[in-house]
Design a protein around this motif. Structure first.
Motif, PDB file in Angstrom:
ATOM      1  N   SER A  32       0.839  -1.202   0.000  1.00  0.00           N
ATOM      2  CA  SER A  32       0.000   0.000   0.000  1.00  0.00           C
ATOM      3  C   SER A  32       0.869   1.246   0.000  1.00  0.00           C
ATOM      4  O   SER A  32       2.077   1.190   0.282  1.00  0.00           O
ATOM      5  CB  SER A  32      -0.902   0.031   1.238  1.00  0.00           C
ATOM      6  N   GLY A  33       0.243   2.393  -0.271  1.00  0.00           N
ATOM      7  CA  GLY A  33       0.947   3.663  -0.196  1.00  0.00           C
ATOM      8  C   GLY A  33       1.313   4.032   1.222  1.00  0.00           C
ATOM      9  O   GLY A  33       2.365   4.609   1.475  1.00  0.00           O
ATOM     10  N   THR A  34       0.431   3.713   2.172  1.00  0.00           N
ATOM     11  CA  THR A  34       0.752   3.952   3.576  1.00  0.00           C
ATOM     12  C   THR A  34       2.039   3.234   3.954  1.00  0.00           C
ATOM     13  O   THR A  34       2.945   3.816   4.564  1.00  0.00           O
ATOM     14  CB  THR A  34      -0.404   3.462   4.477  1.00  0.00           C
ATOM     15  N   GLU A  35       2.128   1.958   3.601  1.00  0.00           N
ATOM     16  CA  GLU A  35       3.313   1.177   3.954  1.00  0.00           C
ATOM     17  C   GLU A  35       4.553   1.684   3.216  1.00  0.00           C
ATOM     18  O   GLU A  35       5.662   1.675   3.759  1.00  0.00           O
ATOM     19  CB  GLU A  35       3.070  -0.303   3.628  1.00  0.00           C
ATOM     20  N   ALA A  36       4.368   2.150   1.985  1.00  0.00           N
ATOM     21  CA  ALA A  36       5.493   2.715   1.240  1.00  0.00           C
ATOM     22  C   ALA A  36       6.031   3.963   1.937  1.00  0.00           C
ATOM     23  O   ALA A  36       7.247   4.126   2.113  1.00  0.00           O
ATOM     24  CB  ALA A  36       5.056   3.042  -0.184  1.00  0.00           C
ATOM     25  N   ASN A  37       5.135   4.865   2.343  1.00  0.00           N
ATOM     26  CA  ASN A  37       5.573   6.074   3.029  1.00  0.00           C
ATOM     27  C   ASN A  37       6.157   5.757   4.400  1.00  0.00           C
ATOM     28  O   ASN A  37       7.109   6.414   4.854  1.00  0.00           O
ATOM     29  CB  ASN A  37       4.412   7.065   3.147  1.00  0.00           C
TER      30      ASN A  37
ATOM     31  N   LEU B 190      10.215  17.205   7.932  1.00  0.00           N
ATOM     32  CA  LEU B 190       9.441  18.308   7.377  1.00  0.00           C
ATOM     33  C   LEU B 190       8.306  17.734   6.535  1.00  0.00           C
ATOM     34  O   LEU B 190       8.510  16.779   5.768  1.00  0.00           O
ATOM     35  CB  LEU B 190      10.304  19.203   6.495  1.00  0.00           C
ATOM     36  N   ALA B 191       7.122  18.307   6.654  1.00  0.00           N
ATOM     37  CA  ALA B 191       5.978  17.903   5.844  1.00  0.00           C
ATOM     38  C   ALA B 191       5.218  19.161   5.443  1.00  0.00           C
ATOM     39  O   ALA B 191       5.414  20.236   6.017  1.00  0.00           O
ATOM     40  CB  ALA B 191       5.082  16.945   6.617  1.00  0.00           C
ATOM     41  N   MET B 192       4.360  19.015   4.463  1.00  0.00           N
ATOM     42  CA  MET B 192       3.607  20.157   3.955  1.00  0.00           C
ATOM     43  C   MET B 192       2.278  20.304   4.691  1.00  0.00           C
ATOM     44  O   MET B 192       1.637  19.310   5.038  1.00  0.00           O
ATOM     45  CB  MET B 192       3.326  19.987   2.456  1.00  0.00           C
ATOM     46  N   ARG B 193       1.873  21.514   4.906  1.00  0.00           N
ATOM     47  CA  ARG B 193       0.532  21.760   5.424  1.00  0.00           C
ATOM     48  C   ARG B 193      -0.496  21.241   4.411  1.00  0.00           C
ATOM     49  O   ARG B 193      -0.264  21.295   3.205  1.00  0.00           O
ATOM     50  CB  ARG B 193       0.328  23.258   5.665  1.00  0.00           C
ATOM     51  N   ASN B 194      -1.595  20.725   4.902  1.00  0.00           N
ATOM     52  CA  ASN B 194      -2.685  20.213   4.073  1.00  0.00           C
ATOM     53  C   ASN B 194      -2.363  18.860   3.435  1.00  0.00           C
ATOM     54  O   ASN B 194      -3.101  18.374   2.588  1.00  0.00           O
ATOM     55  CB  ASN B 194      -3.059  21.220   2.967  1.00  0.00           C
ATOM     56  N   SER B 195      -1.282  18.209   3.845  1.00  0.00           N
ATOM     57  CA  SER B 195      -0.829  16.975   3.211  1.00  0.00           C
ATOM     58  C   SER B 195      -1.563  15.748   3.755  1.00  0.00           C
ATOM     59  O   SER B 195      -2.211  15.795   4.799  1.00  0.00           O
ATOM     60  CB  SER B 195       0.668  16.798   3.445  1.00  0.00           C
ATOM     61  N   TYR B 196      -1.422  14.643   3.012  1.00  0.00           N
ATOM     62  CA  TYR B 196      -1.914  13.337   3.467  1.00  0.00           C
ATOM     63  C   TYR B 196      -0.925  12.272   2.992  1.00  0.00           C
ATOM     64  O   TYR B 196      -0.572  12.223   1.811  1.00  0.00           O
ATOM     65  CB  TYR B 196      -3.297  13.022   2.909  1.00  0.00           C
ATOM     66  N   HIS B 197      -0.496  11.398   3.928  1.00  0.00           N
ATOM     67  CA  HIS B 197       0.497  10.387   3.568  1.00  0.00           C
ATOM     68  C   HIS B 197       0.141   8.978   4.016  1.00  0.00           C
ATOM     69  O   HIS B 197       0.942   8.064   3.824  1.00  0.00           O
ATOM     70  CB  HIS B 197       1.867  10.775   4.137  1.00  0.00           C
ATOM     71  N   GLY B 198      -1.047   8.773   4.625  1.00  0.00           N
ATOM     72  CA  GLY B 198      -1.436   7.423   4.993  1.00  0.00           C
ATOM     73  C   GLY B 198      -2.129   7.365   6.333  1.00  0.00           C
ATOM     74  O   GLY B 198      -2.324   8.381   7.003  1.00  0.00           O
ATOM     75  N   ARG B 199      -2.474   6.123   6.740  1.00  0.00           N
ATOM     76  CA  ARG B 199      -3.269   5.952   7.938  1.00  0.00           C
ATOM     77  C   ARG B 199      -2.535   5.204   9.054  1.00  0.00           C
ATOM     78  O   ARG B 199      -3.144   4.860  10.069  1.00  0.00           O
ATOM     79  CB  ARG B 199      -4.570   5.213   7.604  1.00  0.00           C
ATOM     80  N   SER B 200      -1.233   4.938   8.895  1.00  0.00           N
ATOM     81  CA  SER B 200      -0.468   4.297   9.967  1.00  0.00           C
ATOM     82  C   SER B 200      -0.011   5.349  10.979  1.00  0.00           C
ATOM     83  O   SER B 200      -0.119   6.556  10.750  1.00  0.00           O
ATOM     84  CB  SER B 200       0.740   3.563   9.396  1.00  0.00           C
TER      85      SER B 200
END
Length: 440
Positions: free
Chosen positions: A110-115, A132-142
């Motif tokens: 999955s993309g979650t596991e990749a990230n 560092l991450a971007m505001r308004n971002s989404y990278h997964g559910r883990s």
């Protein structure tokens, strides 16, 4: 009670309350072909959401069905403890396409596991848990990927193993630099990043960023921003992770990878992918420079990552995508669809902005006559479009959920684009009438 209603009752009895479902009366999709799907009642829909950008080429693509069937007849599973020819062959292709020199590939489910894997690599390589991450971002559910997700609608906890600092720039239309021209926007965001890095203690491991923010509503910075970021990051030894889970494989039309719109400083150190490559089978992965990928000092395997069946599906899907120039189709048909939707939105107060690239289009909805995000407008349009035979997605930042997401399979035809746009136009007009009456 209908079949779907009865299934919904059973769903609620055994599955989590937080497992989101679309529509007042959720539908059960039973089969698909090409760009269309059917529900259990026999209703046919033009799929403008592609299972959250996952059905990349087409439903029931014969080449993928054949590859899965033939591989399943041989062997379904082995794990990475054994040599796996389909996995090696696909890794060779992905490494060559990635643009990353001396690349190594690790497959996930999955993309979650990749990230999650990318964050593990970056923090281990740099010896730091600052990200560092971007505001308004989404990278997964883990747990870790929620910790770098800047969209509060998808962040159920503030607890995290990471120390995350959020950077400006992912959403061109909002924030303190929104009123500047593109050059000023980039300069302001870069200055903010440099200032933040100058104050960070003990070094930062990486910046993780989506070239186009998916769940955030298909927002994007001006071309070149992440390349300009990269120049600053390199001064501090900070890695750049490009989250291509939604933007990869040519969906944006102009480029094969989203990072290439920002590539003046070269490719990212780490690239993550998922969704579209498997065309519905569970394939994700990470590409990284060898020294980064090989930095872990402990053994590891993946029980299901690199499964022979999913590798066969992904390889057949990738071949179809390349041989049929679906990137070019995304550029051509996506451009036509974008202009058709902009024309449909002209003069409607409920539409703040129509934006996008290729077959990745967002329609930002507001209460008519205001700039207030309108999740109720998105819900109204979703319901009306479904009644008209089109399935849409939604997302958006600032906890709004007020953005329509349009991302059909990349084999979409001009006729299908026109038909879908006509349904969306009528649904928008209906939402405007209803909201004007409610708030007028």
């Amino acid at each position: 009670m209908t079949g779907a209603a009865e299934l919904h009752t059973r769903h609620r009895a055994v599955l989590p309350d937080w497992l989101a479902l679309y529509y007042r009366d959720p539908i059960e999709i039973t089969h698909g072909e090409g760009r269309h799907v059917w529900d259990a009642e026999g209703n046919r829909y033009l799929d403008f959401f592609g299972g959250v950008l996952t059905t990349m080429t087409a439903h029931a693509l014969p080449e993928v069905v054949k590859a899965v069937s033939e591989q399943a007849e041989r062997i379904l599973h082995t794990s990475t403890l054994y040599l796996n020819r389909p996995m090696v062959e696909l890794a060779e292709r992905v490494a060559a396409l990635s643009g990353i020199p001396d690349a190594r590939v690790f497959f996930t489910t999955s993309g979650t596991e990749a990230n999650e894997t990318a964050l593990l690599l970056a923090t281990a390589y740099r010896g730091s848990n600052q990200v560092l991450a971007m505001r308004n971002s989404y990278h997964g559910r883990s747990f870790s990927t929620i910790g770098v997700t800047g969209n509060r609608s998808w962040s159920p906890t503030s607890l995290s193993p990471l120390h995350t600092l959020y950077v400006h720039g992912g959403d061109r239309g909002r924030g303190p630099y929104a009123g500047l021209d593109d050059a000023g926007f980039v300069a302001g965001c870069v200055e903010d990043l440099a200032d933040m890095l100058g104050q960070a203690r003990d070094g930062v491991a990486a910046l993780i960023a989506e070239p186009v923010q998916g769940v955030g509503g298909f927002t994007a910075p001006p071309d070149g921003l992440y390349g300009a970021f990269r120049e600053v990051l390199q001064q501090h030894g900070v890695l750049w992770i490009s989250d291509e889970v939604q933007t990869g494989w040519g969906r944006t039309g102009d480029h094969f990878w989203g990072w290439q719109a920002h590539g003046q400083a070269g490719p990212p150190d780490v690239l993550t992918f998922a969704k579209g490559l498997g065309n519905g089978t569970s394939v994700g992965g990470v590409v990284a420079r060898a020294e980064v990928m090989n930095c872990l000092e402990a053994n590891s395997i993946s029980t299901f990552g690199g499964s022979p069946v999913t590798m066969a599906a992904a390889s057949a899907n990738l071949t179809y995508l390349l041989e049929h120039d679906l990137q070019g189709n995304a550029r051509r048909v996506g451009g036509l669809l974008l202009e058709r939707l902009r024309a449909a939105a002209a003069g409607l107060g409920v539409v703040r902005e129509v934006r996008g690239r290729g077959l990745m289009i967002g329609m930002d909805l507001v209460l008519p006559g205001t700039g207030t995000p309108a999740p109720e407008a998105a819900s109204l349009v979703l319901e009306a479009a479904r009644a008209g035979g089109v399935l849409l997605g939604k997302g958006g930042g600032h906890a709004s959920g007020g953005v329509l997401r349009i991302c059909p399979p990349m084999s979409l035809t001009v006729a299908e684009a026109e038909a879908g746009a006509a349904v969306v136009e009528e649904a928008l007009r209906g939402a405007e009438r209803e909201l004007t009456g409610m708030h007028g």
